[in-house]
Motif scaffolding. Structure first.
Motif, PDB file in Angstrom:
ATOM      1  N   ILE A  61     -13.820  26.439  -4.858  1.00 52.79           N
ATOM      2  CA  ILE A  61     -12.510  25.927  -5.279  1.00 52.79           C
ATOM      3  C   ILE A  61     -11.643  27.033  -5.842  1.00 52.79           C
ATOM      4  CG2 ILE A  61     -13.121  23.533  -5.722  1.00 52.79           C
ATOM      5  CD1 ILE A  61     -13.597  24.434  -8.649  1.00 52.79           C
ATOM      6  N   TRP A  62     -12.154  28.206  -6.038  1.00 51.74           N
ATOM      7  CA  TRP A  62     -11.379  29.255  -6.709  1.00 51.74           C
ATOM      8  C   TRP A  62     -11.599  30.570  -5.987  1.00 51.74           C
ATOM      9  CZ3 TRP A  62      -7.331  29.784  -9.490  1.00 51.74           C
ATOM     10  CH2 TRP A  62      -7.091  30.960 -10.195  1.00 51.74           C
ATOM     11  N   THR A  63     -10.902  30.772  -4.876  1.00 52.28           N
ATOM     12  CA  THR A  63     -11.094  31.994  -4.113  1.00 52.28           C
ATOM     13  C   THR A  63     -10.139  33.133  -4.465  1.00 52.28           C
ATOM     14  OG1 THR A  63      -9.941  30.804  -2.413  1.00 52.28           O
ATOM     15  CG2 THR A  63     -12.291  31.143  -2.101  1.00 52.28           C
TER      16      THR A  63
ATOM     17  N   SER B  63     -11.469  35.182 -16.526  1.00 56.18           N
ATOM     18  CA  SER B  63     -10.935  36.268 -15.702  1.00 56.18           C
ATOM     19  C   SER B  63     -11.795  36.521 -14.472  1.00 56.18           C
ATOM     20  CB  SER B  63     -10.825  37.545 -16.525  1.00 56.18           C
ATOM     21  OG  SER B  63     -12.102  37.965 -16.921  1.00 56.18           O
ATOM     22  N   HIS B  64     -13.095  36.304 -14.563  1.00 57.11           N
ATOM     23  CA  HIS B  64     -13.957  36.439 -13.380  1.00 57.11           C
ATOM     24  C   HIS B  64     -14.282  35.036 -12.861  1.00 57.11           C
ATOM     25  CE1 HIS B  64     -14.173  40.329 -15.226  1.00 57.11           C
ATOM     26  NE2 HIS B  64     -14.793  40.821 -14.174  1.00 57.11           N
ATOM     27  N   ASN B  65     -15.498  34.595 -13.099  1.00 56.69           N
ATOM     28  CA  ASN B  65     -15.839  33.194 -12.848  1.00 56.69           C
ATOM     29  C   ASN B  65     -17.046  32.826 -13.696  1.00 56.69           C
ATOM     30  OD1 ASN B  65     -17.935  34.422 -11.499  1.00 56.69           O
ATOM     31  ND2 ASN B  65     -16.968  34.188  -9.500  1.00 56.69           N
ATOM     32  N   LEU B  66     -17.420  31.561 -13.644  1.00 57.23           N
ATOM     33  CA  LEU B  66     -18.492  31.091 -14.530  1.00 57.23           C
ATOM     34  C   LEU B  66     -19.805  31.815 -14.248  1.00 57.23           C
ATOM     35  CD1 LEU B  66     -18.948  28.931 -16.730  1.00 57.23           C
ATOM     36  CD2 LEU B  66     -19.917  27.511 -14.969  1.00 57.23           C
ATOM     37  N   ARG B  67     -20.006  32.176 -12.984  1.00 56.09           N
ATOM     38  CA  ARG B  67     -21.259  32.820 -12.610  1.00 56.09           C
ATOM     39  C   ARG B  67     -21.435  34.146 -13.358  1.00 56.09           C
ATOM     40  NH1 ARG B  67     -20.117  32.874  -7.572  1.00 56.09           N
ATOM     41  NH2 ARG B  67     -20.595  30.710  -7.157  1.00 56.09           N
TER      42      ARG B  67
ATOM     43  N   ARG C 100     -18.159  20.810 -15.518  1.00 54.01           N
ATOM     44  CA  ARG C 100     -18.537  19.396 -15.597  1.00 54.01           C
ATOM     45  C   ARG C 100     -20.049  19.233 -15.655  1.00 54.01           C
ATOM     46  NH1 ARG C 100     -15.491  16.257 -11.117  1.00 54.01           N
ATOM     47  NH2 ARG C 100     -14.930  18.268 -10.318  1.00 54.01           N
ATOM     48  N   GLY C 101     -20.711  20.117 -16.396  1.00 51.57           N
ATOM     49  CA  GLY C 101     -22.138  19.994 -16.640  1.00 51.57           C
ATOM     50  C   GLY C 101     -23.012  20.438 -15.503  1.00 51.57           C
ATOM     51  N   ARG C 102     -22.409  21.065 -14.456  1.00 54.76           N
ATOM     52  CA  ARG C 102     -23.247  21.441 -13.321  1.00 54.76           C
ATOM     53  C   ARG C 102     -23.642  22.909 -13.320  1.00 54.76           C
ATOM     54  NH1 ARG C 102     -19.629  19.614  -9.414  1.00 54.76           N
ATOM     55  NH2 ARG C 102     -19.067  17.638 -10.289  1.00 54.76           N
ATOM     56  N   TYR C 103     -22.898  23.724 -14.026  1.00 53.37           N
ATOM     57  CA  TYR C 103     -23.230  25.143 -14.187  1.00 53.37           C
ATOM     58  C   TYR C 103     -23.326  25.894 -12.859  1.00 53.37           C
ATOM     59  CZ  TYR C 103     -24.165  24.585 -19.104  1.00 53.37           C
ATOM     60  OH  TYR C 103     -24.028  24.337 -20.427  1.00 53.37           O
ATOM     61  N   ASP C 104     -22.622  25.432 -11.829  1.00 47.86           N
ATOM     62  CA  ASP C 104     -22.670  26.215 -10.602  1.00 47.86           C
ATOM     63  C   ASP C 104     -21.349  26.938 -10.358  1.00 47.86           C
ATOM     64  OD1 ASP C 104     -21.400  23.852 -10.301  1.00 47.86           O
ATOM     65  OD2 ASP C 104     -22.419  23.221  -8.481  1.00 47.86           O
ATOM     66  N   GLU C 105     -20.281  26.159 -10.356  1.00 53.55           N
ATOM     67  CA  GLU C 105     -18.977  26.769 -10.133  1.00 53.55           C
ATOM     68  C   GLU C 105     -18.042  26.324 -11.238  1.00 53.55           C
ATOM     69  OE1 GLU C 105     -17.816  25.523  -6.274  1.00 53.55           O
ATOM     70  OE2 GLU C 105     -19.054  27.006  -5.273  1.00 53.55           O
ATOM     71  N   GLY C 106     -17.013  27.094 -11.438  1.00 52.30           N
ATOM     72  CA  GLY C 106     -16.049  26.768 -12.470  1.00 52.30           C
ATOM     73  C   GLY C 106     -15.216  27.987 -12.746  1.00 52.30           C
ATOM     74  N   LEU C 107     -14.414  27.919 -13.789  1.00 52.86           N
ATOM     75  CA  LEU C 107     -13.567  29.061 -14.115  1.00 52.86           C
ATOM     76  C   LEU C 107     -14.427  30.263 -14.461  1.00 52.86           C
ATOM     77  CD1 LEU C 107     -10.794  27.461 -16.265  1.00 52.86           C
ATOM     78  CD2 LEU C 107     -10.531  28.557 -14.072  1.00 52.86           C
TER      79      LEU C 107
END
Lengths: 276, 131
Positions: free
Chosen positions: A128-130, A182-186, A269-276
């Motif tokens: 969702i955030w490319t 600034s990067h992503n959740l990962r 949303r509690g999934r810890y895979d993708e996000g900001l």
């Protein structure tokens, strides 16, 4: 509903404005709030605790019981967010989009597709955030260490200047959140994982209560830091100063851990895979 | 006239906080969207925080960090020279706790959205009434 709300608000506002006529004028040194217990704090803080910053000494010494439960409230909020949002991790989905680091081109891998190119030249990207901004990423990468140093300074120098555990903890937490934004959740999870942030907040509360229990074990009242004079150099007055520092470190850890923990749960949303 | 002017100058700060607080209260009562309600709650909290901090102000006083030096034995401290530290302590913890409550409120909003696919209050109530 809107009209009713407006009437209620106008009524409550009018009553409150009417009540202010009995209030002390702005900046009055003789106002009731400044007459009873606060002069005592201001006059005795340097003498009794060797801490010139009255806010710190009141927060962590005179009213430390209050602050202890505030820390517990923050910890409980973190746990509540976790329990509300966290979903049990199924199999972590393999990242389906990759960006070539040098050219910035993004590749999409179809279902069942295999990624055969050399992996270290590519980085996984959220679906969702490319978009990708070199300037923001680079500036934040250089800025974050300084933000964290400043956060540690604010915690450690809270005795002598405005600062302390709450403020420093929030700055430290914000630095990790900035990395995630600034990067992503990962990337942020690589630096500070879920378990680390979830461990920091109870650990901070434990340091706080542990200091109190230590005073109890040494034969004084709960959170009476004079007891620490038996363990630390400098006499009972300096012991109170050191006790305040221990407690502030606990508060800072709890606040930092909880801020990061809440943010991660909310952002993904509690999934810890993708996000900001 | 003079009297009223004096009253306004002495207490205008409270009226600013009351206005802010009522904006927050109106948001909580009248807005339909749950996130807007949460924003209203935060404005309300901010008004209370400003109110407490303004109670601690003393005219002509400085921040509550006692002047000190290592070689001089410290003299008696005059409480009127330093602003009241107590409201600052209380609000310091309140700010962080309000951030934590904001987190919980947003988490609840996310859960509501996951179940009802909307954040509008009337649509949620309709869904609850007609299952």
């Amino acid at each position: 509903m809107k009209a009713l709300g407006l009437i209620i608000v106008a009524l409550v506002g009018a009553i409150l404005v009417y009540a202010t006529i009995d209030f002390p004028p702005f900046g009055d040194p003789e106002s009731p709030a400044s007459l009873h217990v606060s002069p005592r704090y201001l006059e005795k803080t340097l003498e009794e605790t060797a801490v010139p910053n009255a806010v710190t000494s009141v927060l962590a010494d005179y009213r430390s019981f209050d602050t202890m439960f505030e820390t517990t409230v923050i910890f409980c909020a973190g746990v509540a967010c976790f329990l509300l949002l966290r979903v049990p991790r199924r199999r972590p989905p393999a990242p389906r989009q990759f960006r070539h680091r040098l050219t910035g081109l993004t590749f999409r891998i179809k279902d069942g597709g295999e990624f055969v190119l050399p992996v270290r030249e590519f980085e996984p990207v959220d679906s969702i955030w490319t978009p990708y901004d070199l300037i923001i990423e680079t500036i934040c990468r250089y800025l974050i260490p300084f933000i964290q140093i400043f956060g540690l300074y604010v915690i450690a120098h809270g005795h002598y200047s405005p600062g302390g555990g709450f403020q420093g903890g929030v700055i430290l937490g914000a630095s990790i959140i900035l990395l995630s934004v600034s990067h992503n959740l990962r990337t942020a999870l690589k630096r500070m994982g879920e378990k680390t942030s979830a461990l920091f907040s109870p650990l901070g509360v434990l340091i706080y209560t542990g200091t109190g229990v230590l005073c109890l074990v040494l034969g004084y009242n709960f959170l009476d830091y004079q007891a620490l004079a038996a363990l630390l150099p400098g006499g009972p007055i300096m012991a109170r100063s050191h006790g305040i520092f221990l407690v502030e470190v606990g508060v800072g850890m709890a606040v930092m851990g909880t801020m990061v923990w809440i943010f991660k749960n909310l952002a993904s949303r509690g999934r810890y895979d993708e996000g900001l | 006239m003079e009297e009223i002017l004096g009253l306004v100058i002495a207490r205008y700060n409270y009226w600013i906080y009351i206005t802010l607080m009522m904006v927050g209260l109106y948001g909580m009562i009248a807005k339909n969207n749950l996130v807007k309600k949460i924003v209203g709650m935060n404005i309300f909290q901010t008004a209370i925080i400003l109110f407490y901090v303004s109670i601690g102000v003393k005219k002509g006083a400085t921040i509550p960090i006692i002047e000190h030096s290592h070689d001089v034995a410290h003299q008696a401290v005059r409480a009127a020279d330093y602003i009241n530290p107590l409201p600052h302590v209380l609000m310091l913890t309140a700010i962080v706790v309000s951030v934590a409550t904001l987190g919980v409120a947003l988490a609840v909003a996310v859960t509501v959205y996951q179940r009802h696919q909307t954040l509008e209050e009337d649509e949620i109530l309709k869904q609850i009434r007609e299952p």
